[in-house]
Design an enzyme around this catalytic site. Structure first.
Site, PDB file in Angstrom:
ATOM      1  N   ASP A 138       0.891  -1.010   0.007  1.00 17.95           N
ATOM      2  CA  ASP A 138       0.080  -0.142   0.057  1.00 17.95           C
ATOM      3  C   ASP A 138       0.953   1.403   0.012  1.00 17.95           C
ATOM      4  O   ASP A 138       1.675   1.438   0.929  1.00 17.95           O
ATOM      5  CB  ASP A 138      -0.815   0.034   1.316  1.00 17.95           C
ATOM      6  CG  ASP A 138      -2.082   1.015   1.160  1.00 17.95           C
ATOM      7  OD1 ASP A 138      -2.186   1.610   0.041  1.00 17.95           O
ATOM      8  OD2 ASP A 138      -2.738   1.005   2.143  1.00 17.95           O
ATOM      9  N   ASP A 158      -3.136   2.464  -5.924  1.00 21.37           N
ATOM     10  CA  ASP A 158      -2.061   2.650  -5.121  1.00 21.37           C
ATOM     11  C   ASP A 158      -1.854   1.395  -4.332  1.00 21.37           C
ATOM     12  O   ASP A 158      -1.174   1.428  -3.194  1.00 21.37           O
ATOM     13  CB  ASP A 158      -2.003   3.862  -4.235  1.00 21.37           C
ATOM     14  CG  ASP A 158      -3.252   3.750  -3.430  1.00 21.37           C
ATOM     15  OD1 ASP A 158      -4.105   3.000  -3.516  1.00 21.37           O
ATOM     16  OD2 ASP A 158      -3.462   4.759  -2.462  1.00 21.37           O
ATOM     17  N   GLU A 159      -2.499   0.313  -4.279  1.00 16.23           N
ATOM     18  CA  GLU A 159      -2.235  -0.997  -3.521  1.00 16.23           C
ATOM     19  C   GLU A 159      -2.562  -2.087  -4.351  1.00 16.23           C
ATOM     20  O   GLU A 159      -3.373  -2.145  -5.253  1.00 16.23           O
ATOM     21  CB  GLU A 159      -3.208  -1.014  -2.465  1.00 16.23           C
ATOM     22  CG  GLU A 159      -4.618  -1.006  -2.446  1.00 16.23           C
ATOM     23  CD  GLU A 159      -5.628  -1.023  -1.335  1.00 16.23           C
ATOM     24  OE1 GLU A 159      -5.260  -2.059  -0.634  1.00 16.23           O
ATOM     25  OE2 GLU A 159      -6.617  -0.314  -1.178  1.00 16.23           O
TER      26      GLU A 159
END
Length: 360
Positions: free
Chosen positions: A9, A103-104
């Site tokens: 993350d 974003d993860e």
């Protein structure tokens, strides 16, 4: 063979990109989401979080809590560029990468002959070197615990959760940390005195199923360290949509139809780029008192052209009684498929509104 799952993350992604691109912002409370009081926070730096700022908070409230914060509009094209660089790194390590958002992601490194900690340190080092950003990483034998680990000691954290730690390590955690328990479920459980995982562990599986429905057995298993979900290297979007908070509250249908047209064009472009079609079109509105409403229509065939999406969207809008001003409107397409064969279209593409606005 025990699985080796990593969850990565990126820390405060949008805000971190802004601070990286503009070093003058480093160490300052950066809040991304817009400058208008009518917007909402997309994300914020850790400096801003000390003031209680969080995602989805109305901008006007964030300004009250953090009057000296630096409020910035989102730059999605820039965030996508950085995200692609990070994911390129993930895919250089393993093909089993499951993106969760921009974003993860989960990575399954079971078949790699490498120590998971070393892989995690390598990811951290390379992301920092290539983008200047930090990531938090969780390592475990299933997705639930890996995700839990990445959130354990942010920012720039690393947490390994092994089978022998379960369930002791989970007992003190608030129940909101359990994947599958949303705000509504947590509130229901709080009302009967269930606040932490240790409380949940005392509940029989039958009771959880009766109380939470079909997710009850999943929650029962996860807090005991069991999660059979696999890392999937393909992920079809559940829906694609666009929405905007209006500069002024309005119920001007002509203006709202123009927004639907623009949304339809943008959504159509996204669908075609991903080779997707959808059957369900939804209009979302938020009234001036923040009350939200949605209205959907599922049609007989899959579509992805902006004319078709626009026409259905406008028809739905015309069915909504706009007797009060609204502050937000959105359009989305769901019930998606990778279908590559189109049946003959039953739509009359001579729809006056969409045709006339094609020139805009």
């Amino acid at each position: 063979m025990d699985r080796k799952i990593i969850h990565v993350d990126v820390d405060a992604f949008f805000a971190s990109v802004e601070q990286r691109d503009n070093p003058k912002l480093k160490g300052k409370p950066v809040i991304v989401g817009g400058t208008s009081d009518r917007g909402v926070v997309a994300t914020c730096s850790y400096e801003a979080r000390r003031y209680g700022i969080h995602s989805a908070m109305p901008i006007f409230k964030a300004k009250k809590q953090c009057p000296y914060g630096i409020f910035l509009p989102t730059r999605h094209s820039r965030y996508k560029e950085v995200s692609e660089e990070i994911f390129k790194l993930f895919y250089s390590i393993t093909d089993l990468v499951e993106p969760i958002s921009i974003d993860e992601a989960y990575l399954d490194i079971t078949k790699l002959n490498r120590n998971p900690r070393n892989v995690a340190y390598y990811i951290k080092e390379q992301v920092k070197k290539k983008t200047g950003l930090t990531v938090s990483i969780g390592i475990s034998y299933n997705k639930f615990l890996a995700k839990l680990g990445s959130d354990w000691n942010k920012p720039n954290g690393l947490k390994v959760i092994t089978e022998d730690m379960i369930p002791e390590i989970l007992k003190p955690l608030p129940i909101k940390k359990v994947h599958g328990l949303g705000n509504t479920s947590c509130e229901k459980l709080n009302k009967i005195g269930i606040f932490i995982v240790e409380d949940l562990l005392k509940m029989p599986s039958e009771y959880l199923v009766n109380f939470l429905g079909k997710y009850g057995i999943e929650v029962y298993d996860r807090i005991r360290g069991n999660d059979t979900r696999v890392v999937k290297n393909t992920r079809v979007s559940k829906s694609i949509g666009r929405e905007t908070t209006l500069e002024e509250d309005t119920h001007d249908k002509t203006y709202l139809e123009e927004l639907i047209f623009k949304f339809a064009k943008d959504i159509s472009t996204s669908l075609k780029r991903k080779h997707l079609y959808g059957k369900t079109i939804t209009i979302k509105i938020k009234l001036s008192n923040f009350e939200s409403h949605t209205k959907s229509k599922t049609i007989n065939e899959y579509i992805n052209s902006f004319e078709e999406i626009c026409m259905v969207g406008v028809n739905i809008l015309n069915e909504i009684d706009l007797d009060r001003d609204i502050r937000l409107i959105g359009l989305s397409v769901s019930n998606l498929s990778k279908a590559d064969v189109r049946q003959l279209n039953f739509f009359d593409l001579e729809n006056d509104f969409c045709k006339n606005n094609e020139k805009l």
